[in-house]
Design a protein around this motif. Structure first.
Motif, PDB file in Angstrom:
ATOM      1  N   HIS A  79       0.857  -1.186   0.000  1.00 20.54           N
ATOM      2  CA  HIS A  79       0.000   0.000   0.000  1.00 20.54           C
ATOM      3  C   HIS A  79       0.894   1.238   0.000  1.00 20.54           C
ATOM      4  N   TYR A  80       0.416   2.308  -0.641  1.00 18.33           N
ATOM      5  CA  TYR A  80       1.220   3.517  -0.768  1.00 18.33           C
ATOM      6  C   TYR A  80       0.471   4.744  -0.271  1.00 18.33           C
ATOM      7  N   SER A  81       1.239   5.661   0.308  1.00 19.18           N
ATOM      8  CA  SER A  81       0.677   6.942   0.708  1.00 19.18           C
ATOM      9  C   SER A  81       0.476   7.814  -0.525  1.00 19.18           C
ATOM     10  N   GLU A 344      10.763   3.658  -2.211  1.00 13.48           N
ATOM     11  CA  GLU A 344       9.768   2.920  -1.432  1.00 13.48           C
ATOM     12  C   GLU A 344       9.710   3.356   0.035  1.00 13.48           C
ATOM     13  N   GLY A 345      10.856   3.667   0.621  1.00 15.14           N
ATOM     14  CA  GLY A 345      10.878   4.067   2.022  1.00 15.14           C
ATOM     15  C   GLY A 345      10.139   5.359   2.299  1.00 15.14           C
ATOM     16  N   GLY A 346       9.956   6.187   1.277  1.00 14.15           N
ATOM     17  CA  GLY A 346       9.263   7.455   1.459  1.00 14.15           C
ATOM     18  C   GLY A 346       7.777   7.392   1.240  1.00 14.15           C
ATOM     19  N   ILE A 347       7.310   6.360   0.507  1.00 15.10           N
ATOM     20  CA  ILE A 347       5.886   6.330   0.149  1.00 15.10           C
ATOM     21  C   ILE A 347       5.177   5.005   0.448  1.00 15.10           C
ATOM     22  N   ARG A 348       5.920   3.921   0.661  1.00 14.75           N
ATOM     23  CA  ARG A 348       5.207   2.689   0.996  1.00 14.75           C
ATOM     24  C   ARG A 348       4.745   2.775   2.452  1.00 14.75           C
ATOM     25  N   ALA A 349       3.474   2.476   2.676  1.00 17.39           N
ATOM     26  CA  ALA A 349       2.879   2.720   3.996  1.00 17.39           C
ATOM     27  C   ALA A 349       2.250   1.454   4.554  1.00 17.39           C
ATOM     28  N   PRO A 350       2.301   1.304   5.882  1.00 21.21           N
ATOM     29  CA  PRO A 350       1.513   0.224   6.486  1.00 21.21           C
ATOM     30  C   PRO A 350       0.030   0.513   6.259  1.00 21.21           C
ATOM     31  N   PHE A 351      -0.748  -0.514   6.080  1.00 23.21           N
ATOM     32  CA  PHE A 351      -2.196  -0.332   5.917  1.00 23.21           C
ATOM     33  C   PHE A 351      -2.898  -1.574   6.442  1.00 23.21           C
ATOM     34  N   ILE A 352      -3.772  -1.356   7.418  1.00 20.25           N
ATOM     35  CA  ILE A 352      -4.494  -2.434   8.085  1.00 20.25           C
ATOM     36  C   ILE A 352      -5.976  -2.071   8.108  1.00 20.25           C
ATOM     37  N   VAL A 353      -6.826  -3.049   7.844  1.00 17.44           N
ATOM     38  CA  VAL A 353      -8.272  -2.822   7.882  1.00 17.44           C
ATOM     39  C   VAL A 353      -8.931  -3.930   8.685  1.00 17.44           C
ATOM     40  N   SER A 354      -9.758  -3.534   9.639  1.00 10.58           N
ATOM     41  CA  SER A 354     -10.533  -4.482  10.441  1.00 10.58           C
ATOM     42  C   SER A 354     -12.016  -4.235  10.204  1.00 10.58           C
TER      43      SER A 354
END
Length: 485
Positions: A79-81, A344-354
């Protein structure tokens, strides 16, 4: 009696049967119509790296509440910011557009002495405005950064706003005030010298009150935490105590040109000095995790758990300001770059959905998605038409483990600083262009083979480089407000 009714049903006059069926069908439709739409809570950390959560590999501290969201829901690994810094990333999220199209494309101050950052225009169509069309009550709690006036949250679809409009003010966790809709909420004991009220605690309180106040109707809570953005400072409580003495520290001192302590000579937009920055950083992420746990607990307490979607992400890669050290914490999780980079280190983001009973627990997906996909996803969830202005694709099929997930033909980012930066992802190929205004050369990486972007293979694939260059031209619309500089 019911048996007799069944046997005699075919002998009822046609008109009576028609009326019975009409009211039965109307009742079913009415019941379906009145079925409550799911509540949506979208939580966004500020400058939290992909590797700053233990569920994504952090080893120096734990984030149990966020990890639990992942365990009970779905975790995205690709996922990306929206961008590599605050304001454009938020603009991308709110508008459902990538930075080649969205209005705000950089961290730029408002013109003509106006407060805050360059505002979203009145014509902007936001996620909040979209969800209000479906009957949602909307609230925003935290850092906005998209301007006063036309850009103000209350003018962009939010019924309630509490937090920082000006993201420069958000450089401080003990400011004299926060914004509450169009009013100023003075914080007790804070006067730029004394520091009594930790602003993020007040924002958290407002978030929980909003959930409580709107438990009887569908709500959308947008919760952009300030944590763990610099300055690095925490209350002297049990959370900080866990980390004192745990790390070999490198103090952030008054010798740094961007430091300024609380007191009569404070430079408000700079950061306080910090003797134990590593401990404080860890405590700030820990505190954020506690807040997430409180939000989840409030939802459960109100009996809303099964009808509430909770999303968690970060606005861009990790920062190195105020004494923070993303290398020490491996905050980029081995990816190249940090905040302001389009690697990638600047824009790849953690993304979690519950989403209990909808999302299969413990799911992990490598579906490639970004901030501009959130708007169409929420539109589909709320049974709204897809906004014509969005660049996004709904990832609802991925959330529900269905096989009809559409894919992006490409992903695009741009950033207007340092002569202009651009990046494109197409399949496993990733191209990065720095110094776009001064004939910089396109770099090319294969993320499947080289996720750390350590081997530029542009010279070996000139045809792919040419294709990426064309995408960069087509995806970019000129902006007089945010030209490359």
């Amino acid at each position: 009696m019911m048996h007799q009714f069944k046997n005699n049903f075919k002998f009822l006059p046609l008109t009576i049967v028609s009326v019975f069926l009409l009211f039965s069908t109307k009742g079913l439709c009415q019941s379906k119509k009145n079925k409550k739409k799911p509540n949506i809570i979208y939580i966004m950390a500020d400058d939290l790296g992909y590797g700053d959560l233990s569920t994504y590999g952090q080893e120096k501290f734990n984030t149990p509440n966020i990890d639990a969201l992942a365990k009970n829901g779905i975790k995205f690994t690709q996922h990306y910011s929206g961008s590599a810094v605050c304001a454009p990333s938020r603009s991308s999220l709110m508008t459902g557009q990538h930075t080649g199209h969205t209005y705000v494309r950089g961290n730029q101050e408002a013109a003509n002495g106006e407060k805050g950052q360059i505002p979203l225009p009145d014509s902007t169509f936001t996620i909040a405005e979209m969800l209000k069309q479906a009957g949602y009550t909307t609230g925003m709690f935290g850092k906005w950064g998209l301007g006063f006036g036309t850009g103000d949250p209350n003018n962009q679809g939010f019924d309630e706003f509490y937090g920082y409009n000006d993201q420069k003010l958000a450089h401080r966790y003990y400011p004299p005030y926060l914004n509450h809709n169009q009013e100023i909420d003075s914080l007790a004991g804070n006067d730029w010298t004394n520091t009594q009220t930790y602003a993020q605690d007040k924002i958290q309180e407002a978030t929980l009150n909003f959930i409580e106040d709107n438990k009887e109707k569908p709500f959308f809570a947008y919760v952009p935490f300030v944590l763990p953005h610099a300055e690095l400072i925490s209350p002297q409580d049990s959370i900080l105590a866990k980390y004192k003495g745990k790390f070999k520290e490198v103090p952030f001192t008054a010798g740094d040109k961007y430091s300024s302590d609380y007191g009569p000579n404070i430079v408000e937009y700079k950061y306080c000095t910090q003797e134990i920055p590593y401990a404080v950083f860890a405590s700030m992420v820990d505190r954020m995790d506690v807040y997430v746990g409180q939000i989840v607990a409030k939802v459960k307490e109100l009996g809303l758990e099964k009808n509430t979607i909770i999303m968690f992400t970060s606005d861009n890669g990790p920062h190195d300001a105020g004494g923070s050290n993303p290398t020490f914490f491996n905050s980029s999780a081995g990816f190249k770059g940090i905040k302001r980079d389009l690697y990638e280190g600047g824009i790849r983001a953690p993304f979690i959905v519950s989403w209990p009973n909808k999302i299969k627990s413990g799911t992990t997906t490598n579906h490639v998605s970004a901030f501009w996909d959130v708007m169409p996803t929420l539109a589909e969830i709320a049974d709204l038409p897809l906004p014509k202005t969005t660049d996004g694709i709904s990832f609802l099929p991925t959330l529900l483990s269905k096989n009809k997930q559409k894919q992006h033909p490409y992903m695009y980012w741009e950033f207007n600083i340092k002569n202009g930066r651009k990046a494109v992802r197409k399949g496993d190929w990733k191209s990065v262009l720095y110094n776009a205004n001064t004939n910089g050369e396109i770099e090319l990486y294969n993320l499947a083979l080289d996720p750390s972007e350590s081997k530029n293979i542009a010279s070996k694939h000139p045809e792919i480089v040419k294709e990426m260059e064309q995408i960069m031209k087509e995806a970019h619309t000129e902006s007089l407000v945010f030209p490359f500089k």
